[in-house]
Write a protein that holds these residues in place. Structure first.
Motif, short mmCIF file in Angstrom:
data_model
loop_
_atom_site.label_atom_id
_atom_site.label_comp_id
_atom_site.label_asym_id
_atom_site.label_seq_id
_atom_site.Cartn_x
_atom_site.Cartn_y
_atom_site.Cartn_z
N VAL A 386 0.84 -1.21 0.00
CA VAL A 386 0.00 0.00 0.00
C VAL A 386 0.87 1.26 0.00
O VAL A 386 0.60 2.22 -0.73
CB VAL A 386 -0.94 -0.01 1.21
CG1 VAL A 386 -1.66 1.35 1.35
CG2 VAL A 386 -1.96 -1.13 1.08
N ASN A 387 1.95 1.25 0.77
CA ASN A 387 2.85 2.41 0.81
C ASN A 387 3.51 2.62 -0.55
O ASN A 387 3.65 3.77 -1.02
CB ASN A 387 3.92 2.20 1.87
CG ASN A 387 3.35 2.27 3.28
OD1 ASN A 387 2.31 2.89 3.51
ND2 ASN A 387 4.02 1.62 4.23
N ALA A 388 3.89 1.53 -1.19
CA ALA A 388 4.53 1.66 -2.51
C ALA A 388 3.55 2.21 -3.54
O ALA A 388 3.91 3.06 -4.37
CB ALA A 388 5.07 0.29 -2.94
N LEU A 389 2.30 1.74 -3.49
CA LEU A 389 1.30 2.23 -4.44
C LEU A 389 0.98 3.71 -4.17
O LEU A 389 0.75 4.49 -5.13
CB LEU A 389 0.03 1.37 -4.34
CG LEU A 389 0.16 -0.08 -4.83
CD1 LEU A 389 -1.13 -0.85 -4.59
CD2 LEU A 389 0.53 -0.13 -6.32
N ASN A 390 0.93 4.10 -2.91
CA ASN A 390 0.69 5.52 -2.59
C ASN A 390 1.80 6.40 -3.16
O ASN A 390 1.55 7.49 -3.71
CB ASN A 390 0.60 5.71 -1.08
CG ASN A 390 -0.75 5.29 -0.52
OD1 ASN A 390 -1.74 5.32 -1.24
ND2 ASN A 390 -0.79 4.91 0.74
N ASN A 391 3.03 5.93 -3.00
CA ASN A 391 4.16 6.69 -3.54
C ASN A 391 4.08 6.78 -5.06
O ASN A 391 4.44 7.81 -5.66
CB ASN A 391 5.48 6.04 -3.12
CG ASN A 391 5.72 6.16 -1.62
OD1 ASN A 391 5.20 7.06 -0.98
ND2 ASN A 391 6.50 5.23 -1.08
N ALA A 392 3.66 5.65 -5.69
CA ALA A 392 3.54 5.65 -7.15
C ALA A 392 2.48 6.64 -7.62
O ALA A 392 2.65 7.34 -8.63
CB ALA A 392 3.24 4.23 -7.65
N LEU A 397 3.33 8.15 -11.28
CA LEU A 397 3.63 6.95 -12.06
C LEU A 397 2.39 6.11 -12.32
O LEU A 397 2.33 5.35 -13.29
CB LEU A 397 4.67 6.10 -11.32
CG LEU A 397 6.05 6.75 -11.11
CD1 LEU A 397 6.94 5.83 -10.30
CD2 LEU A 397 6.68 7.08 -12.45
N MET A 398 1.38 6.20 -11.46
CA MET A 398 0.15 5.43 -11.60
C MET A 398 -1.03 6.32 -11.26
O MET A 398 -0.90 7.28 -10.49
CB MET A 398 0.14 4.20 -10.66
CG MET A 398 1.26 3.22 -10.87
SD MET A 398 1.19 1.83 -9.69
CE MET A 398 -0.33 1.03 -10.21
N THR A 399 -2.18 6.01 -11.83
CA THR A 399 -3.41 6.67 -11.43
C THR A 399 -3.99 5.94 -10.22
O THR A 399 -3.58 4.82 -9.89
CB THR A 399 -4.43 6.64 -12.57
OG1 THR A 399 -4.79 5.28 -12.86
CG2 THR A 399 -3.86 7.29 -13.84
N THR A 400 -4.97 6.56 -9.61
CA THR A 400 -5.60 5.94 -8.44
C THR A 400 -6.29 4.63 -8.83
O THR A 400 -6.23 3.63 -8.09
CB THR A 400 -6.61 6.90 -7.81
OG1 THR A 400 -5.95 8.12 -7.45
CG2 THR A 400 -7.26 6.29 -6.59
#
Length: 412
Positions: A386-392, A397-400
């Motif tokens: 989850v932390n990595a996706l939040n940073n992305a 780098l990524m949309t929600t």
């Protein structure tokens, strides 16, 4: 007296001694031990009587099955849908938690497990409660008490037990018929090659290991308890030839003194092991030792084979060197490979008996400490993800939506 429909009579102490030697059957032990009438005979594990005898006499076999029964009792019940989603059905869970008036679900399931592991299948009889037509109790009937009544000319069918008409249960000399629709079968994961959907006991393939282990203990018993003559001790005149130079004590008092001295030596804890004497004596050993026979290695091999057949890691039987680390891993393997699948098999039958269709009550073991560490590791991994996706998402780098899609891949 009657026991399970058999007439039990007191055995005469003179029966075995009056029989000719050729009529006695013994386990395959060395001929020196075949003079004992206490040997148990070869155990035929292909039938129910032999399987019960093996369970009673082969300690590693009883240990393996007892460990599985104790492990399967550590369950908790939960109602779920067919897809595994949790449901709030406390009434169903409460009903299944008390299959009869004397057993809780843990003891009941352990009883089923014992019968399936010994005999290959377990019999569950449904008995209607008096005055309550829709209420019933479930009981496990010991396999030795059940007789399957088959049709004389059964029709061809691929269904399991299609030739069975009904069952006869005999307990303490009393018999009763049980209709086929009131008897339910839980089958072990060992299939009979000669019957459609039929099962056999795992002991069928363990006849040699079981008999070898029991025979080895018979041999140890004879060596330690009924050893008889251990050696010939002879006073000699100097040449060392026992037969030619042997002589008896010259006086009665000398003979008594020597015999009293010999009584101090033996295998008991309070006896001496070696004698030191100024006399010239020669010793000729008569029997082999346990080490000479290699019984320890034989017993270890038998234990491991029995454990393997029953899917119990041999580490749990102290066959191999065990530590806290690999013992914990062995318990996890035991639950994942044996206990959980067998518990699910039992509850699939129980759900059918109770008529649960839109949902099912199943056993779970995730509350046990041995599974808690993996849960903690999974939770830590999910937090890192989850932390990595939040940073992305924050870094563009990524949309929600892409992050949510990625996260759903790891949610079971």
């Amino acid at each position: 007296m009657n026991l399970f429909g058999y007439e039990i009579r007191r055995k005469s102490n003179n029966t075995a001694s009056n029989l000719p030697a050729s009529t006695l059957s013994y386990i395959g032990v060395p001929p020196v031990f075949q003079g004992s009438t206490e040997t148990v005979g070869t155990i035929d594990t292909r039938g129910k009587a032999g399987q019960a005898k093996a369970y009673a006499l082969c300690s590693p076999l009883m240990s393996v099955i007892s460990k599985k029964c104790a492990a399967i009792k550590n369950l908790r019940l939960a109602a779920t849908t067919e897809d595994g989603e949790d449901l709030e059905r406390p009434d169903a869970v409460r009903t299944m938690s008390h299959p009869n008036g004397v057993q809780g679900i843990a003891d009941f399931v352990a009883h089923i497990e014992a019968m399936t592991q010994i005999f290959g299948k377990a019999y569950i009889v449904r008995m209607e409660s008096v005055g309550l037509p829709e209420a019933f109790e479930l009981f496990v009937v010991p396999n030795l008490c059940v007789t399957e009544n088959a049709a004389i000319s059964p029709a061809l069918s691929f269904m399991p037990d299609a030739d069975i008409v009904d069952y006869t249960v005999t307990i303490c000399g009393s018999s009763m018929k049980i209709a086929k629709e009131d008897m339910f079968i839980v089958r072990d994961a060992s299939y009979d090659l000669n019957a459609c959907g039929g099962n056999i006991s795992r002991m069928v393939s363990l006849q040699k290991p079981v008999n070898t282990f029991v025979a080895s203990y018979e041999a140890v018993h004879e060596l330690m308890i009924n050893r008889g003559m251990l050696a010939i001790i002879s006073l000699t005149s100097g040449s060392g030839d026992i037969i030619r130079d042997a002589r008896l004590p010259e006086t009665e008092s000398e003979k008594n003194n020597i015999q009293q001295a010999f009584r101090k030596y033996g295998i008991r804890a309070d006896q001496f092991k070696y004698a030191i004497t100024s006399m010239n004596a020669a010793v000729s050993p008569v029997s082999s030792t346990i080490t000479d026979l290699g019984l320890t290695d034989v017993q270890k091999a038998c234990k491991k084979e029995i454990a393997d057949i029953y899917q119990v890691p041999s580490v749990l039987l102290d066959v191999e060197g065990s530590t806290y680390a690999n013992a914990k891993e062995a318990k996890t393997i035991l639950y994942n490979d044996a206990i959980i699948p067998e518990a699910n098999n039992i509850f699939s039958v129980l759900n059918r008996i109770y008529g649960f269709e839109d949902f099912k009550v199943m056993p779970y073991y995730d509350h046990l400490e041995l599974f808690q560490e993996s849960k903690r590791e999974q939770a830590a991994g999910m937090t890192n993800l989850v932390n990595a996706l939040n940073n992305a998402v924050s870094g563009g780098l990524m949309t929600t939506e892409q992050a949510k899609t990625e996260l759903l891949k790891y949610i079971v």
